[in-house]
Design a protein around this motif. Structure first.
Motif, PDB file in Angstrom:
ATOM      1  N   ARG A 268      18.029  -1.697   4.525  1.00  0.00           N
ATOM      2  CA  ARG A 268      16.583  -1.615   4.305  1.00  0.00           C
ATOM      3  C   ARG A 268      16.245  -0.504   3.302  1.00  0.00           C
ATOM      4  O   ARG A 268      15.442  -0.719   2.376  1.00  0.00           O
ATOM      5  CB  ARG A 268      15.882  -1.372   5.638  1.00  0.00           C
ATOM      6  N   LEU A 269      16.853   0.648   3.473  1.00  0.00           N
ATOM      7  CA  LEU A 269      16.596   1.750   2.543  1.00  0.00           C
ATOM      8  C   LEU A 269      17.081   1.403   1.138  1.00  0.00           C
ATOM      9  O   LEU A 269      16.411   1.699   0.144  1.00  0.00           O
ATOM     10  CB  LEU A 269      17.270   3.023   3.038  1.00  0.00           C
ATOM     11  N   ARG A 270      18.238   0.749   1.052  1.00  0.00           N
ATOM     12  CA  ARG A 270      18.751   0.324  -0.246  1.00  0.00           C
ATOM     13  C   ARG A 270      17.783  -0.667  -0.901  1.00  0.00           C
ATOM     14  O   ARG A 270      17.488  -0.570  -2.092  1.00  0.00           O
ATOM     15  CB  ARG A 270      20.129  -0.311  -0.060  1.00  0.00           C
ATOM     16  N   PHE A 271      17.267  -1.587  -0.107  1.00  0.00           N
ATOM     17  CA  PHE A 271      16.330  -2.588  -0.597  1.00  0.00           C
ATOM     18  C   PHE A 271      15.031  -1.932  -1.070  1.00  0.00           C
ATOM     19  O   PHE A 271      14.509  -2.257  -2.145  1.00  0.00           O
ATOM     20  CB  PHE A 271      16.054  -3.604   0.514  1.00  0.00           C
ATOM     21  N   LEU A 272      14.503  -1.005  -0.284  1.00  0.00           N
ATOM     22  CA  LEU A 272      13.247  -0.335  -0.643  1.00  0.00           C
ATOM     23  C   LEU A 272      13.407   0.519  -1.896  1.00  0.00           C
ATOM     24  O   LEU A 272      12.512   0.564  -2.755  1.00  0.00           O
ATOM     25  CB  LEU A 272      12.758   0.523   0.522  1.00  0.00           C
TER      26      LEU A 272
ATOM     27  N   TRP B  86       7.864   1.935   9.069  1.00  0.00           N
ATOM     28  CA  TRP B  86       6.852   2.734   8.389  1.00  0.00           C
ATOM     29  C   TRP B  86       7.422   4.082   7.960  1.00  0.00           C
ATOM     30  O   TRP B  86       7.130   4.567   6.861  1.00  0.00           O
ATOM     31  CB  TRP B  86       5.634   2.918   9.284  1.00  0.00           C
ATOM     32  N   ALA B  87       8.261   4.670   8.797  1.00  0.00           N
ATOM     33  CA  ALA B  87       8.888   5.947   8.432  1.00  0.00           C
ATOM     34  C   ALA B  87       9.723   5.784   7.169  1.00  0.00           C
ATOM     35  O   ALA B  87       9.717   6.652   6.282  1.00  0.00           O
ATOM     36  CB  ALA B  87       9.747   6.455   9.592  1.00  0.00           C
ATOM     37  N   ASP B  88      10.436   4.671   7.045  1.00  0.00           N
ATOM     38  CA  ASP B  88      11.258   4.447   5.855  1.00  0.00           C
ATOM     39  C   ASP B  88      10.405   4.155   4.627  1.00  0.00           C
ATOM     40  O   ASP B  88      10.711   4.608   3.518  1.00  0.00           O
ATOM     41  CB  ASP B  88      12.234   3.289   6.099  1.00  0.00           C
ATOM     42  N   VAL B  89       9.343   3.389   4.789  1.00  0.00           N
ATOM     43  CA  VAL B  89       8.448   3.111   3.668  1.00  0.00           C
ATOM     44  C   VAL B  89       7.824   4.410   3.162  1.00  0.00           C
ATOM     45  O   VAL B  89       7.725   4.647   1.951  1.00  0.00           O
ATOM     46  CB  VAL B  89       7.367   2.088   4.072  1.00  0.00           C
ATOM     47  N   LEU B  90       7.415   5.281   4.085  1.00  0.00           N
ATOM     48  CA  LEU B  90       6.869   6.585   3.688  1.00  0.00           C
ATOM     49  C   LEU B  90       7.917   7.420   2.968  1.00  0.00           C
ATOM     50  O   LEU B  90       7.619   8.093   1.979  1.00  0.00           O
ATOM     51  CB  LEU B  90       6.381   7.347   4.924  1.00  0.00           C
ATOM     52  N   ALA B  91       9.154   7.385   3.465  1.00  0.00           N
ATOM     53  CA  ALA B  91      10.218   8.178   2.851  1.00  0.00           C
ATOM     54  C   ALA B  91      10.483   7.742   1.416  1.00  0.00           C
ATOM     55  O   ALA B  91      10.801   8.576   0.553  1.00  0.00           O
ATOM     56  CB  ALA B  91      11.493   8.056   3.679  1.00  0.00           C
ATOM     57  N   VAL B  92      10.325   6.462   1.129  1.00  0.00           N
ATOM     58  CA  VAL B  92      10.619   5.942  -0.210  1.00  0.00           C
ATOM     59  C   VAL B  92       9.408   6.011  -1.125  1.00  0.00           C
ATOM     60  O   VAL B  92       9.520   6.370  -2.300  1.00  0.00           O
ATOM     61  CB  VAL B  92      11.147   4.495  -0.121  1.00  0.00           C
TER      62      VAL B  92
ATOM     63  N   LEU C 167      10.508  -6.385   7.722  1.00  0.00           N
ATOM     64  CA  LEU C 167      11.655  -5.841   6.997  1.00  0.00           C
ATOM     65  C   LEU C 167      12.581  -5.089   7.941  1.00  0.00           C
ATOM     66  O   LEU C 167      13.809  -5.125   7.796  1.00  0.00           O
ATOM     67  CB  LEU C 167      11.191  -4.906   5.885  1.00  0.00           C
ATOM     68  N   THR C 168      12.002  -4.417   8.929  1.00  0.00           N
ATOM     69  CA  THR C 168      12.790  -3.643   9.879  1.00  0.00           C
ATOM     70  C   THR C 168      13.557  -4.549  10.832  1.00  0.00           C
ATOM     71  O   THR C 168      14.663  -4.205  11.273  1.00  0.00           O
ATOM     72  CB  THR C 168      11.876  -2.685  10.664  1.00  0.00           C
ATOM     73  N   ILE C 169      13.005  -5.693  11.149  1.00  0.00           N
ATOM     74  CA  ILE C 169      13.694  -6.665  11.993  1.00  0.00           C
ATOM     75  C   ILE C 169      14.837  -7.324  11.223  1.00  0.00           C
ATOM     76  O   ILE C 169      15.947  -7.494  11.739  1.00  0.00           O
ATOM     77  CB  ILE C 169      12.707  -7.724  12.509  1.00  0.00           C
ATOM     78  N   PHE C 170      14.588  -7.687   9.977  1.00  0.00           N
ATOM     79  CA  PHE C 170      15.566  -8.451   9.206  1.00  0.00           C
ATOM     80  C   PHE C 170      16.731  -7.595   8.701  1.00  0.00           C
ATOM     81  O   PHE C 170      17.850  -8.096   8.575  1.00  0.00           O
ATOM     82  CB  PHE C 170      14.886  -9.114   8.000  1.00  0.00           C
ATOM     83  N   LEU C 171      16.465  -6.334   8.355  1.00  0.00           N
ATOM     84  CA  LEU C 171      17.470  -5.514   7.687  1.00  0.00           C
ATOM     85  C   LEU C 171      17.777  -4.254   8.487  1.00  0.00           C
ATOM     86  O   LEU C 171      16.858  -3.531   8.897  1.00  0.00           O
ATOM     87  CB  LEU C 171      16.972  -5.099   6.294  1.00  0.00           C
TER      88      LEU C 171
END
Length: 321
Positions: free
Chosen positions: A204-208, A43-49, A195-199
Motif C-alpha cells: 500500500r505504501l509503495r502504491f501510494l 488514513w494514517a498512511d495517506v497522511l504520511a504520504v 485500499l487498506t483491505i486490498f493491499l
C-alpha cells in the motif's frame, strides 16, 4: 452521535471535522469509519504520504476495481475506453487477489442483504483469479463532486432495469445483475478504507508513493500493460448461460442440465448445495460453475434497512451552493 475528533484522535491520525466533510457526505459513515480498523490504518498512511494535501488528492481521484468476471470476460479494454471517453485518466494501477476475508470486508456494510448461498458463490467466484485496481484522475471535474462519486454515478447500479444507456455497466453488457464486472469506490473515505483491505501495508505504501510521483501524468499505457499481463494469465470465458449449460451436459448429465434450464427459464432459485449435487464441481470448468450459479442460486434476503445510507451526488454538490 457524529464522530468529533479531539486532540488524542489527531495523535492517531484521525481526520478533522473539515477533513471528514471532504471524505464523506454521510454522517453515519463518518461515525462508523471513525472506529473502522481499515479506514484508521489507511488514513494514517495517506497522511504520511500526502500530508495536508490528502483530502484534495483523494477528491480528484476515482477508484475502480474490476471483478474476476471482467478479466475472463475481456471487459478490461472497454473499461479503459469508457474512462477515457468520460474524462478519467489512469494514474495508478495494481494487481491483487481477493481472499475469503477481503471480499467480505470490502462490502461489510452492503452484503447483509445476501443469502448464505450467495456468499458461498461469491467465495468461489472472487477467489478464482486476480483482478486489477485503477485510480484515475478526473479531468472533467464537477464543482463539489469528488471524482469517485462522479464515476460511481456513471457506473450504474446492478439492476439492469434501473440503468441508462450511458452507464458503464450498460456498455459492458453483463450477463445478469450478479456478474456485473466493476466496483467503484463510493466516496473518498471508501478509497482509503478499501485500499487498506486490498493491499498489505508495504504494498500500500509503495502504491501510494508511486501515485504521488505520477499523479499529474497519464498512465494509460501502464494500465493497458497490466491488462495485457493479467489477460495472458487468465483464459477467456463467454459468460453465456446457454453455452455454459451445453458444456455441462456431458459432465452433469441431461437430467441435471434440464433441471438447471428450468430454473433459469422459470426465474426460480436453488441452494448452493443443490447446485453442487447437480454439477460435479471437480469435473466442470470453474467458470461454468460460476456462471450457472449466478443464474440459479438464491441471492438476496429481505432486510429491514441499509446499514449505511446510500451516497448521493446531489448531497455532495449541495454543500457548495
Amino acid at each position: 452521535m457524529i464522530w468529533t475528533p479531539g486532540r488524542e484522535d489527531r495523535v492517531d491520525g484521525m481526520p478533522t471535522a473539515g477533513e471528514w466533510r471532504q471524505l464523506s457526505v454521510v454522517p453515519e459513515k463518518r461515525e462508523v469509519f471513525g472506529y473502522d480498523l481499515y479506514f484508521r490504518e489507511g488514513w494514517a498512511d495517506v497522511l504520511a504520504v500526502f500530508g495536508s494535501d490528502a483530502t484534495s488528492v483523494l477528491g480528484g481521484l476515482a477508484m475502480l476495481v474490476v471483478k474476476p468476471d471482467a478479466v475472463v470476460g475481456r471487459r478490461l479494454g472497454p473499461i479503459m475506453d469508457y474512462l477515457a471517453d468520460n474524462g478519467f485518466v489512469p494514474v495508478a494501477a495494481t494487481r491483487f487477489g481477493y481472499t475469503r476475508h477481503s471480499m467480505r470486508e470490502v462490502w461489510r456494510y452492503d452484503w447483509h442483504i445476501y443469502t448464505v448461498d450467495r456468499l458461498q458463490l461469491c467465495t468461489f467466484w472472487y477467489l478464482t483469479n486476480d483482478v486489477l485496481l485503477f485510480l484515475a484522475r478526473d479531468v472533467r471535474p464537477v464543482a463539489g463532486l469528488p471524482a469517485t462519486v462522479r464515476l460511481c454515478e456513471l457506473k450504474g447500479v446492478g439492476d439492469p432495469a434501473q440503468r441508462r444507456p450511458h452507464h458503464l455497466r450498460t456498455k459492458l453488457n453483463p450477463p445478469n445483475r450478479i456478474l456485473n464486472f466493476v466496483h467503484v469506490g463510493d466516496e473518498p473515505a471508501d478509497i482509503v478504507r478499501e485500499l487498506t483491505i486490498f493491499l498489505d501495508r508495504p504494498d500500500r505504501l509503495r502504491f501510494l508513493k508511486e501515485l504521488r510521483a505520477h499523479l499529474a501524468e497519464d498512465r494509460t499505457a501502464q494500465a493497458r500493460a497490466e491488462i495485457a499481463a493479467i489477460e495472458a494469465d487468465c483464459p477467456v470465458h463467454d459468460l453465456d448461460i446457454d453455452a455454459t449449460l451445453a458444456r455441462l451436459a456431458p459432465i452433469a448429465g441431461e437430467a441435471a442440465v434440464s433441471r438447471l434450464r428450468d430454473v433459469v427459464e422459470g426465474g426460480d432459485r436453488i441452494s448452493w448445495d443443490e447446485l453442487a449435487e447437480l454439477v460435479p464441481f471437480e469435473k466442470a470448468d470453474r467458470w461454468d460453475v460460476i456462471v450457472t450459479a449466478s443464474f440459479v442460486v438464491h441471492n438476496e434476503r429481505p432486510v429491514p434497512h441499509a446499514l449505511l445510507p446510500a451516497v448521493s451526488a446531489e448531497a455532495w454538490t449541495a454543500q457548495v451552493r
